[in-house]
Design an enzyme around this catalytic site. Structure first.
Site, PDB file in Angstrom:
ATOM      1  N   ASP A 395       0.807  -1.284  -0.083  1.00 14.81           N
ATOM      2  CA  ASP A 395       0.050  -0.300   0.205  1.00 14.81           C
ATOM      3  C   ASP A 395       0.890   1.461   0.285  1.00 14.81           C
ATOM      4  OD1 ASP A 395      -2.253  -2.010   0.010  1.00 14.81           O
ATOM      5  OD2 ASP A 395      -2.450  -0.948   2.486  1.00 14.81           O
TER       6      ASP A 395
HETATM    7  P1  NAP Z   1       1.057  -4.105   2.951  1.00 14.78           P
HETATM    8  O1  NAP Z   1       0.497  -3.088   2.085  1.00 14.78           O
HETATM    9  O2  NAP Z   1      -0.544  -4.549   4.068  1.00 14.78           O
HETATM   10  O3  NAP Z   1       1.347  -5.282   2.318  1.00 14.78           O
HETATM   11  C1  NAP Z   1       2.258  -5.875   3.085  1.00 14.78           C
HETATM   12  C2  NAP Z   1       2.614  -7.109   1.713  1.00 14.78           C
HETATM   13  O4  NAP Z   1       3.110  -7.769   2.275  1.00 14.78           O
HETATM   14  C3  NAP Z   1       1.492  -8.097   0.939  1.00 14.78           C
HETATM   15  O5  NAP Z   1       1.230  -7.808   0.019  1.00 14.78           O
HETATM   16  C4  NAP Z   1       1.899  -9.271   1.279  1.00 14.78           C
HETATM   17  O6  NAP Z   1       2.110  -9.712  -0.498  1.00 14.78           O
HETATM   18  C5  NAP Z   1       3.780  -9.143   1.871  1.00 14.78           C
HETATM   19  N1  NAP Z   1       3.169  -9.947   2.374  1.00 14.78           N
HETATM   20  C6  NAP Z   1       2.719 -11.020   3.169  1.00 14.78           C
HETATM   21  N2  NAP Z   1       3.993 -11.641   4.292  1.00 14.78           N
HETATM   22  C7  NAP Z   1       5.193 -12.113   3.270  1.00 14.78           C
HETATM   23  C8  NAP Z   1       5.928 -12.252   3.378  1.00 14.78           C
HETATM   24  N3  NAP Z   1       6.173 -13.430   4.464  1.00 14.78           N
HETATM   25  N4  NAP Z   1       6.767 -12.819   2.131  1.00 14.78           N
HETATM   26  C9  NAP Z   1       6.885 -11.927   1.860  1.00 14.78           C
HETATM   27  N5  NAP Z   1       5.762 -10.560   1.730  1.00 14.78           N
HETATM   28  C10 NAP Z   1       4.592 -10.784   2.472  1.00 14.78           C
HETATM   29  O7  NAP Z   1       1.708  -3.275   4.214  1.00 14.78           O
HETATM   30  P2  NAP Z   1       2.217  -2.169   3.716  1.00 14.78           P
HETATM   31  O8  NAP Z   1       3.074  -1.940   2.161  1.00 14.78           O
HETATM   32  O9  NAP Z   1       3.589  -1.869   5.000  1.00 14.78           O
HETATM   33  O10 NAP Z   1       1.426  -0.853   4.421  1.00 14.78           O
HETATM   34  C11 NAP Z   1       1.003  -0.476   5.616  1.00 14.78           C
HETATM   35  C12 NAP Z   1      -0.927  -0.438   5.518  1.00 14.78           C
HETATM   36  O11 NAP Z   1      -1.644  -1.272   6.586  1.00 14.78           O
HETATM   37  C13 NAP Z   1      -1.263   1.088   5.048  1.00 14.78           C
HETATM   38  O12 NAP Z   1      -2.368  -0.092   4.545  1.00 14.78           O
HETATM   39  C14 NAP Z   1      -1.844   1.203   6.390  1.00 14.78           C
HETATM   40  O13 NAP Z   1      -2.968   2.314   6.361  1.00 14.78           O
HETATM   41  C15 NAP Z   1      -1.814  -0.391   7.687  1.00 14.78           C
HETATM   42  N6  NAP Z   1      -2.007  -0.073   8.954  1.00 14.78           N
HETATM   43  C16 NAP Z   1      -1.015   0.260   9.437  1.00 14.78           C
HETATM   44  C17 NAP Z   1      -0.773   0.263  10.435  1.00 14.78           C
HETATM   45  C18 NAP Z   1       0.504   1.545  11.025  1.00 14.78           C
HETATM   46  O14 NAP Z   1       0.593   1.370  12.316  1.00 14.78           O
HETATM   47  N7  NAP Z   1       1.617   0.694  10.745  1.00 14.78           N
HETATM   48  C19 NAP Z   1      -1.713  -0.596  11.448  1.00 14.78           C
HETATM   49  C20 NAP Z   1      -2.688  -1.280  11.068  1.00 14.78           C
HETATM   50  C21 NAP Z   1      -2.244  -0.430   9.691  1.00 14.78           C
HETATM   51  P3  NAP Z   1       1.530 -11.569  -0.813  1.00 14.78           P
HETATM   52  O15 NAP Z   1       0.618 -11.784  -0.130  1.00 14.78           O
HETATM   53  O16 NAP Z   1       1.514 -11.349  -1.812  1.00 14.78           O
HETATM   54  O17 NAP Z   1       2.884 -11.769   0.372  1.00 14.78           O
END
Ligand code: NAP
Length: 465
Positions: A395
Site C-alpha cells: 500500500d
Molecule cells: P501492506 O500494504 O499490508 O502489504 C504487505 C504485503 O506484504 C502484502 O501485499 C503481502 O503480499 C506481503 N507479504 C505478507 N507476508 C509476506 C512474507 N512472509 N514475505 C513476503 N511478503 C509478504 O503493507 P505496507 O505496505 O507496509 O502498508 C501498511 C498498511 O497497513 C497500510 O495500508 C496501513 O494503513 C495499514 N496499517 C498500518 C498500521 C500502522 O500503524 N503502521 C496499522 C494498521 C494498518 P503477499 O500476500 O502477496 O505476500
C-alpha cells in the site's frame, strides 16, 4: 506520608513519564525511556500504597493479588506477543483502561465516603461531573477498543460495516449522553449513571464498526488518546495526581500521534475524532487475484542488478515483519555497501501495522540510523536510484493514492518507488495489501517481481551476492 510529600513524589513520577516519552521518541534512547517509565510507575504505585494504605489485611491481599495477576499476565503477554500482533494487543489493553474507568466511577458512586466526595448526604457537583464524563469516555473506549481488537486480530471482518444514518445516530447518541450527564449531576441517580454507561458502550461500538482497512492505525492511536482521558477522569475522581498527569500525557500524546498519522495518511483529524471517517470507501483484507502478466525474476537476477547499481533504496513493509527478514536484509545491505553501493532505507509513516514498526525492526537488526530516512526526506531521491528494493511493502508504494480518487488510500502520501530505474518487488504472490487494493507498479515495465517469503528470498540473494 503527608499529602505534600505524596504530591511531590507523584510529580517526580510525572517527570519520569515525560522523560520516558522523550526517550521513546528515538530508537537509540528508547530502552532508557522504557526504564524511566518503569521507575515512574513503580514510584507512583509505592506512593499510593504508602500514602493511602489499604484498610486491613484483606485489602492488602486484594491489592497484592491484583498486582501479581495483572503484572504477571502483562509480563507473559509482552514476552509472547509477536511484533506483528502489537496493534491488537494495544487495542486490547486500551479496552481494559476503559473498563477500569467504568469500575472506578461505579465504585465512587456506591461507596462515596471512601473517596471523600460526599457531604451531608450529597455528592460534590464537581465529582458527579468527573464521574459522568469519565465513565462515558471509559465505556466508549471499552467497546471501541474491543471492536478494534476483533478487527485487527481477524476475529471480525476488517471491512467497514455501513450502518444506515450512522452519523445521525451517533450525533443523537452524543447529544443524549450530554443530557444524561447533566441529569446525573442534577439528580445523583444511579439508574441514570448506568444509562450513561449503556449509551456510551453503544456509541463506542458504533464509532468503530464503520471504520475499516487503511484507517485502522489512526483508530488505535485515537483509542489510545481516549483511554488516557478516561484515566485522567478517574484521577480526578480518586483525587490522585499521578493518574491525572499520566492520563493527560497519554491522552495528549495519543491525540498528537493521531494528528501526525492523519497527516501522513491525508485524513482529516476532525472526521477521525467524530468516527466513521474514510470508511465509506475503505476495503480491508487481501487476496485479490490478478491475471495480467508481470515480469518475474530470480534471486540471482536481483543480486546481479543490485551489485551493479550505484544507489539502492530499500523499502520495507508489513511482509518483512511477518517474515522476520530484517536481519538478512541488513546483511544484504552490508554486503552491497562493501561492493561500493550506496544503500538507504525508506520508511513510510504507516508501513507495517503500528507506528514506528519498521524503525523498531531495523533498529533490532542494527541497521545504522543514518541510513534510515523518513518519507519526506527520501522521496525526492527515487528518480536518482538505480533500484528500489521493495520488501513486503505494498500500500505504501501504491501510486493509486495519487491518481485514483475512488481508491480507499487516495490522498495518502506514498513512496515514489516507481520512479527508480528498476523496482524489485518481493512478496509471496499477487495478493493485495492491507487496504485491499491493486498496485499498478507490479505491472510496470521497470518492475521485476521476486515471488517468495521475504526472508527466504533475501537469504538466496545473499548467497548469490
Ligand atoms: P501492506 O500494504 O499490508 O502489504 C504487505 C504485503 O506484504 C502484502 O501485499 C503481502 O503480499 C506481503 N507479504 C505478507 N507476508 C509476506 C512474507 N512472509 N514475505 C513476503 N511478503 C509478504 O503493507 P505496507 O505496505 O507496509 O502498508 C501498511 C498498511 O497497513 C497500510 O495500508 C496501513 O494503513 C495499514 N496499517 C498500518 C498500521 C500502522 O500503524 N503502521 C496499522 C494498521 C494498518 P503477499 O500476500 O502477496 O505476500
Amino acid at each position: 506520608m503527608s499529602e505534600n510529600v505524596s504530591s511531590l513524589l507523584y510529580i517526580v513520577a510525572g517527570v519520569l513519564f515525560i522523560m520516558a516519552l522523550r526517550g521513546l521518541s528515538h530508537p537509540t534512547t528508547s530502552r532508557q525511556g522504557n526504564l524511566y517509565g518503569m521507575i515512574g510507575m513503580g514510584l507512583a504505585i509505592l506512593t499510593t500504597l504508602v500514602g493511602h494504605p489499604p484498610a486491613g489485611f484483606g485489602a492488602w491481599i486484594l491489592v497484592l493479588l491484583g498486582l501479581g495477576i495483572g503484572g504477571g499476565a502483562g509480563a507473559v503477554i509482552a514476552k509472547r506477543v509477536p511484533m506483528t500482533a502489537m496493534p491488537q494487543l494495544v487495542a486490547a489493553f486500551h479496552s481494559l483502561v476503559g473498563l477500569a474507568a467504568v469500575f472506578v466511577a461505579a465504585g465512587a458512586l456506591y461507596a462515596p465516603q471512601a473517596f471523600g466526595i460526599i457531604e451531608n448526604g450529597h455528592f460534590h457537583k464537581q465529582s458527579l461531573f468527573e464521574m459522568g464524563l469519565g465513565v462515558a469516555i471509559g465505556a466508549i473506549t471499552f467497546t471501541g477498543s474491543v471492536i478494534a481488537f476483533a478487527k485487527l486480530d481477524g476475529r471480525m471482518s476488517g471491512k467497514p460495516i455501513m450502518l444506515p444514518q450512522r452519523h445521525l445516530i451517533n450525533a443523537l447518541l452524543a447529544a443524549g449522553l450530554v443530557l444524561l450527564i447533566a441529569l446525573f449531576i442534577g439528580t445523583e441517580s444511579k439508574a441514570i449513571f448506568w444509562l450513561i454507561v449503556l449509551a456510551s458502550l453503544v456509541l463506542g461500538g458504533l464509532i468503530i464498526i464503520p471504520i475499516g482497512g487503511a484507517d485502522m492505525p489512526v483508530v488505535v492511536s485515537m483509542l489510545n488518546s481516549y483511554s488516557g482521558w478516561a484515566a485522567a477522569g478517574i484521577g480526578f475522581t480518586l483525587g490522585n495526581l499521578a493518574l491525572i498527569i499520566t492520563g493527560s500525557l497519554v491522552g495528549s500524546s495519543g491525540a498528537i500521534l493521531s494528528y501526525i498519522m492523519c497527516h501522513a495518511m491525508n485524513r482529516s483529524f476532525i472526521s477521525v475524532i467524530l468516527g466513521g471517517f474514510g470508511g465509506d470507501t475503505a476495503v480491508a483484507g487481501s487476496g485479490q487475484v490478478e491475471t495480467r502478466p508481470v515480469k518475474q525474476g530470480s534471486a540471482d537476477d536481483a543480486a546481479y542488478i543490485m551489485k551493479n547499481a550505484e544507489r539502492v533504496i530499500i523499502v520495507p513493509g508489513y511482509g518483512m515483519a511477518v517474515a522476520q527478514a530484517q536481519h538478512s536484509l541488513r546483511e544484504m545491505g552490508d554486503m552491497l555497501k562493501k561492493e561500493g553501493v550506496d544503500v538507504k532505507y525508506a520508511i513510510h509513516p504507516v508501513a507495517g501495522r503500528m507506528p514506528g514498526h519498521m524503525n523498531v525492526l531495523l533498529a533490532e537488526a542494527n541497521v545504522p540510523y543514518d541510513e534510515v530516512f523518513e518519507l519526506e526526506d527520501i522521496n525526492g531521491e527515487f528518480p536518482q536510484a538505480d533500484v528500489a528494493f521493495v520488501i513486503g511493502a505494498n500500500d505504501v508504494t501504491n501510486p493509486a493514492a495519487k491518481t485514483d480518487k475512488t481508491s480507499p488510500i487516495y490522498g495518502m502520501p506514498i513512496l515514489d518507488v516507481e520512479r527508480a530505474k528498476t523496482v524489485l518487488f518481493i512478496k509471496r504472490g499477487m495478493g493485495s495489501g492491507y487496504a485491499g487494493v491493486e498496485n499498478e507498479v507490479f505491472f510496470r515495465d521497470n518492475t521485476m517481481m521476486l515471488f517468495g517469503d521475504a526472508k527466504k528470498v533475501v537469504d538466496t540473494i545473499l548467497k548469490s551476492l
